[in-house]
Motif scaffolding. Structure first.
Motif, short mmCIF file in Angstrom:
data_model
loop_
_atom_site.label_atom_id
_atom_site.label_comp_id
_atom_site.label_asym_id
_atom_site.label_seq_id
_atom_site.Cartn_x
_atom_site.Cartn_y
_atom_site.Cartn_z
N ILE A 62 0.84 -1.20 0.00
CA ILE A 62 0.00 0.00 0.00
C ILE A 62 0.87 1.25 0.00
N ALA A 63 1.87 1.27 0.86
CA ALA A 63 2.77 2.42 0.94
C ALA A 63 3.51 2.64 -0.38
N ALA A 64 3.95 1.54 -1.00
CA ALA A 64 4.71 1.64 -2.24
C ALA A 64 3.85 2.13 -3.40
N VAL A 65 2.63 1.62 -3.51
CA VAL A 65 1.73 2.05 -4.60
C VAL A 65 1.40 3.53 -4.45
N ALA A 66 1.18 3.98 -3.22
CA ALA A 66 0.91 5.40 -2.98
C ALA A 66 2.08 6.26 -3.44
N ALA A 67 3.29 5.82 -3.11
CA ALA A 67 4.49 6.57 -3.49
C ALA A 67 4.67 6.58 -5.01
N VAL A 68 4.41 5.45 -5.64
CA VAL A 68 4.50 5.35 -7.10
C VAL A 68 3.52 6.32 -7.76
N GLY A 69 2.29 6.33 -7.24
CA GLY A 69 1.29 7.22 -7.80
C GLY A 69 1.69 8.67 -7.69
N ASN A 70 2.21 9.04 -6.54
CA ASN A 70 2.64 10.41 -6.32
C ASN A 70 3.79 10.78 -7.25
N ARG A 71 4.71 9.86 -7.45
CA ARG A 71 5.89 10.14 -8.26
C ARG A 71 5.57 10.22 -9.75
N PHE A 72 4.66 9.36 -10.22
CA PHE A 72 4.43 9.26 -11.65
C PHE A 72 3.08 9.82 -12.10
N GLY A 73 2.38 10.50 -11.19
CA GLY A 73 1.19 11.23 -11.60
C GLY A 73 -0.08 10.43 -11.71
N PHE A 74 -0.20 9.33 -10.95
CA PHE A 74 -1.42 8.55 -10.92
C PHE A 74 -2.25 8.90 -9.69
N ARG A 75 -3.56 8.88 -9.83
CA ARG A 75 -4.44 8.85 -8.68
C ARG A 75 -4.34 7.45 -8.09
N THR A 76 -4.35 7.32 -6.77
CA THR A 76 -4.25 5.98 -6.17
C THR A 76 -5.38 5.74 -5.17
N ILE A 77 -5.88 4.52 -5.20
CA ILE A 77 -6.95 4.10 -4.29
C ILE A 77 -6.51 2.81 -3.61
N GLY A 78 -6.60 2.78 -2.31
CA GLY A 78 -6.27 1.58 -1.54
C GLY A 78 -7.52 0.98 -0.92
N THR A 94 1.71 3.65 8.42
CA THR A 94 1.66 3.27 7.00
C THR A 94 0.55 4.00 6.27
N LEU A 95 -0.65 3.99 6.86
CA LEU A 95 -1.78 4.65 6.21
C LEU A 95 -1.61 6.17 6.19
N MET A 96 -1.02 6.71 7.24
CA MET A 96 -0.76 8.15 7.25
C MET A 96 0.23 8.52 6.14
N TYR A 97 1.25 7.69 5.97
CA TYR A 97 2.22 7.96 4.90
C TYR A 97 1.56 7.88 3.53
N ALA A 98 0.81 6.79 3.29
CA ALA A 98 0.17 6.62 1.99
C ALA A 98 -0.81 7.76 1.71
N GLN A 99 -1.51 8.19 2.73
CA GLN A 99 -2.44 9.31 2.57
C GLN A 99 -1.67 10.59 2.21
N SER A 100 -0.50 10.78 2.81
CA SER A 100 0.31 11.96 2.51
C SER A 100 0.79 11.95 1.07
N GLN A 101 0.84 10.75 0.47
CA GLN A 101 1.23 10.61 -0.93
C GLN A 101 0.04 10.73 -1.88
N GLY A 102 -1.14 10.98 -1.32
CA GLY A 102 -2.32 11.21 -2.15
C GLY A 102 -3.28 10.05 -2.26
N MET A 103 -3.00 8.94 -1.59
CA MET A 103 -3.88 7.78 -1.71
C MET A 103 -5.21 8.02 -0.99
N LYS A 104 -6.30 7.62 -1.65
CA LYS A 104 -7.63 7.63 -1.06
C LYS A 104 -7.98 6.20 -0.64
#
Length: 296
Positions: A62-78, A94-104
């Motif tokens: 979850i954390a990695a997908v959120a970071a990938v989305g933030n880096r490469f311009g994807f919206r991310t949903i977990g 973990t969830l706080m970090y992923a949320q900071s990367q834009g994950m919903k």
């Protein structure tokens, strides 16, 4: 794209080495980088705007997908297992970090989560979120295997045994497929049970592997004081951190098997450090509540 550091020889009769694959990337590290590499390329090829995936509250994936989305311009949903977590995100690193990367987040009950691969479940997600590029729980699919096949290089040909932690089976499958004919791959599952053999067999093209299921410490995310002490001692002695879910259990198992004479004395062993270090913070919160020693 990145440089792998040299092996760390931990000097057990010059027999055991570690490949620090977690140094692939400071955020999207280790096997998560490998699994997501070709999935991201495929998502871009399909002009996808959204990445959707599944995981538990402390999931490295979850954390990695959120970071990938933030880096490469994807919206991310977990899609997160366990509705009870919904109101306690602030207590979960973990969830706080992923949320900071834009994950919903989309929280579902544990019962509903078991249906996540069904056509109806996926259809309902598309009705709610629109079209998305789906990445399975843990990231394991054919493209992930392709990425994990790049973990081993020609430099690794000298080793007789390759060991790695096992979660969903994707990482070990890639290693199995790319290993040399003389090499034996040994996996250390973080979960109880033998079911992973079937999952690995879906992707592994060879039979040069085995699983040792004696070092899960009670099951996924289960730990005890002995394991924590081992992880802390390992870091003090070799200046390398281990996580308590995957790499810590693998390293404990490998060193224990060496003591027991499992490996031939002349054999050279390579442990793959797959990352997962982000989970240490969350685990330490759990340990603190239990008044247990923390991971250093």
């Amino acid at each position: 794209m990145f440089a792998i550091s040299n092996y760390l020889n931990i000097h057990i009769d010059n027999q055991l080495y570690i490949k620090p694959d977690y140094l692939t990337d400071p955020v999207i590290s280790g096997n998560k980088y490998r699994k997501l590499k070709y999935n991201v390329l495929q998502a871009k090829k399909q002009n996808a705007k959204t990445l959707l995936t599944f995981g538990g509250a402390f999931s490295n994936h979850i954390a990695a997908v959120a970071a990938v989305g933030n880096r490469f311009g994807f919206r991310t949903i977990g899609v997160i297992r366990g509705e009870e977590i919904r109101g306690n995100i602030q207590e979960n690193s973990t969830l706080m970090y992923a949320q900071s990367q834009g994950m919903k987040y989309h929280f579902v009950s544990r019962e509903a989560y078991r249906e996540k691969e069904t056509e109806t479940f996926i259809k309902n997600l598309k009705n709610e979120f629109g079209e998305f590029y789906l990445i399975p729980e843990g990231g394991t699919n054919e493209l992930a295997i392709k990425g994990c096949q790049e973990i081993l290089t020609e430099q690794d040909s000298e080793f007789d045994f390759i060991t790695c932690p096992v979660g969903t089976g994707g990482t070990i499958s890639g290693i199995i497929n790319s290993a040399k004919i003389h090499q034996k791959i040994i996996g250390f599952p973080a979960l109880k049970g033998e079911f992973l053999r079937k999952d690995i067999s879906k992707f592994a093209k060879r039979d040069n592997w085995d699983l040792i299921t004696d070092y899960h410490f009670g099951g996924y995310a289960k730990i005890n004081s002995e394991l924590i002490s081992f992880i802390n001692d390992f870091k003090r002695q070799y200046n390398m951190p281990l996580d308590p879910i995957y790499t810590g259990k693998m390293a404990y198992g490998v060193l224990d098997l060496i003591k027991k004479g499992y490996f031939p004395k002349e054999a050279k062993i390579l442990m793959i450090h797959t990352g997962g270090l982000q989970g240490i913070i969350g685990m330490n919160h759990v340990l603190e509540k239990k008044n247990m020693i923390k991971i250093q």
